[in-house]
Each structure stands twice: as structure tokens, then as C-alpha cells.
Write a protein that holds these residues in place. Structure first.
Motif, PDB file in Angstrom:
ATOM      1  N   THR A 296      -0.563   0.259  -6.672  1.00  0.00           N
ATOM      2  CA  THR A 296      -1.830   0.866  -6.665  1.00  0.00           C
ATOM      3  C   THR A 296      -2.421   0.981  -5.104  1.00  0.00           C
ATOM      4  O   THR A 296      -2.075   0.276  -4.149  1.00  0.00           O
ATOM      5  N   ARG A 297      -3.047   1.880  -4.822  1.00  0.00           N
ATOM      6  CA  ARG A 297      -3.619   2.296  -3.502  1.00  0.00           C
ATOM      7  C   ARG A 297      -4.483   1.051  -3.098  1.00  0.00           C
ATOM      8  O   ARG A 297      -4.386   0.413  -1.842  1.00  0.00           O
ATOM      9  N   ASP A 298      -5.204   0.277  -3.865  1.00  0.00           N
ATOM     10  CA  ASP A 298      -5.923  -0.686  -3.534  1.00  0.00           C
ATOM     11  C   ASP A 298      -5.007  -2.051  -3.333  1.00  0.00           C
ATOM     12  O   ASP A 298      -5.542  -2.804  -2.059  1.00  0.00           O
TER      13      ASP A 298
ATOM     14  N   ALA B 175      -2.109  -1.684  -1.838  1.00  0.00           N
ATOM     15  CA  ALA B 175      -1.430  -1.243  -0.513  1.00  0.00           C
ATOM     16  C   ALA B 175      -2.570  -1.494   0.516  1.00  0.00           C
ATOM     17  O   ALA B 175      -2.332  -2.133   1.684  1.00  0.00           O
ATOM     18  N   LEU B 176      -3.737  -1.028   0.354  1.00  0.00           N
ATOM     19  CA  LEU B 176      -4.926  -1.258   1.362  1.00  0.00           C
ATOM     20  C   LEU B 176      -5.018  -2.944   1.440  1.00  0.00           C
ATOM     21  O   LEU B 176      -5.266  -3.399   2.663  1.00  0.00           O
TER      22      LEU B 176
ATOM     23  N   PHE C 116       4.776   0.895  -0.455  1.00  0.00           N
ATOM     24  CA  PHE C 116       3.596   1.703  -0.359  1.00  0.00           C
ATOM     25  C   PHE C 116       3.546   2.835   0.458  1.00  0.00           C
ATOM     26  O   PHE C 116       3.014   3.822   0.325  1.00  0.00           O
TER      27      PHE C 116
ATOM     28  N   ARG D   7       3.554   6.795  -0.530  1.00  0.00           N
ATOM     29  CA  ARG D   7       2.346   7.556  -0.331  1.00  0.00           C
ATOM     30  C   ARG D   7       0.878   6.928  -0.658  1.00  0.00           C
ATOM     31  O   ARG D   7       0.016   7.500  -0.937  1.00  0.00           O
ATOM     32  N   LEU D   8       1.108   5.374  -1.283  1.00  0.00           N
ATOM     33  CA  LEU D   8      -0.069   4.973  -1.305  1.00  0.00           C
ATOM     34  C   LEU D   8      -1.007   4.619  -0.403  1.00  0.00           C
ATOM     35  O   LEU D   8      -2.266   4.434  -0.455  1.00  0.00           O
ATOM     36  N   VAL D   9      -0.207   4.544   0.814  1.00  0.00           N
ATOM     37  CA  VAL D   9      -0.842   4.392   2.051  1.00  0.00           C
ATOM     38  C   VAL D   9      -0.132   5.198   3.227  1.00  0.00           C
ATOM     39  O   VAL D   9       0.957   5.274   2.969  1.00  0.00           O
TER      40      VAL D   9
ATOM     41  N   GLU E  78      -3.026   6.028   8.440  1.00  0.00           N
ATOM     42  CA  GLU E  78      -3.950   4.718   8.114  1.00  0.00           C
ATOM     43  C   GLU E  78      -3.405   3.422   8.968  1.00  0.00           C
ATOM     44  O   GLU E  78      -4.263   2.671   9.308  1.00  0.00           O
TER      45      GLU E  78
END
Length: 81
Positions: free
Chosen positions: A10-12, A14-15, A51, A55-57, A61
Motif C-alpha cells: 500500500t502507498r500508506d 510505503a510512505l 515500493f 511505484r507506490l512511492v 518523493e
């Protein structure tokens, strides 16, 4: 799960991982990235590759995050890799 082949995709996540590692994106990373301290001590590596690959992050970035926490010279090795 601690297996590096599996990660919450998930992007969350990854961030969250990126922000947790941000304090280490500078000289810590440059000096410790090539050491293997065993499977239970992985704090010297970002573990962000899956990630980025999916391409989740984005690289942009991560560079911005590294530069928020470190000078460009301190974050140079992290940014290069």
C-alpha cells in the motif's frame, strides 16, 4: 511478516516506511548500507525498493524527503542509490 519478499503493498505503508527511515537517509546510510547485521537488524537499509519498483512511492518523493532531513552532501549516497 518479516520476510523481505512480502510487504504490505500500500502507498500508506510505503510512505510510513519512508518517513521512519528518513532520519537515516544521510550519513548513517552512507556508512552502514553495505553491512549485513543479520535478519533481525535491518535498520541500516531502507527496504524501500519493493515500493519504488511497484511505484507506490516515487524516487522524487524519496529525494525530497531525504533533503528535508539532510544536506545534499549527507544524503548523496542515498539519492544516488
Amino acid at each position: 511478516m518479516n520476510n523481505p519478499l512480502f510487504f504490505p503493498a500500500t502507498r500508506d505503508h510505503a510512505l510510513a516506511r519512508a518517513h521512519a527511515f528518513a532520519p537515516h537517509m544521510g550519513r548513517d546510510y552512507a556508512s552502514l548500507r553495505n553491512y549485513d547485521f543479520g535478519p533481525k537488524r535491518r535498520e541500516n537499509i531502507s527496504a524501500l525498493s519493493p515500493f519504488v519498483r511497484h511505484r507506490l512511492v516515487l524516487e522524487e518523493e524519496l529525494i525530497a524527503l531525504a533533503l528535508e532531513h539532510h544536506s545534499s552532501s549527507a544524503a548523496e549516497k542515498f539519492i544516488q542509490e
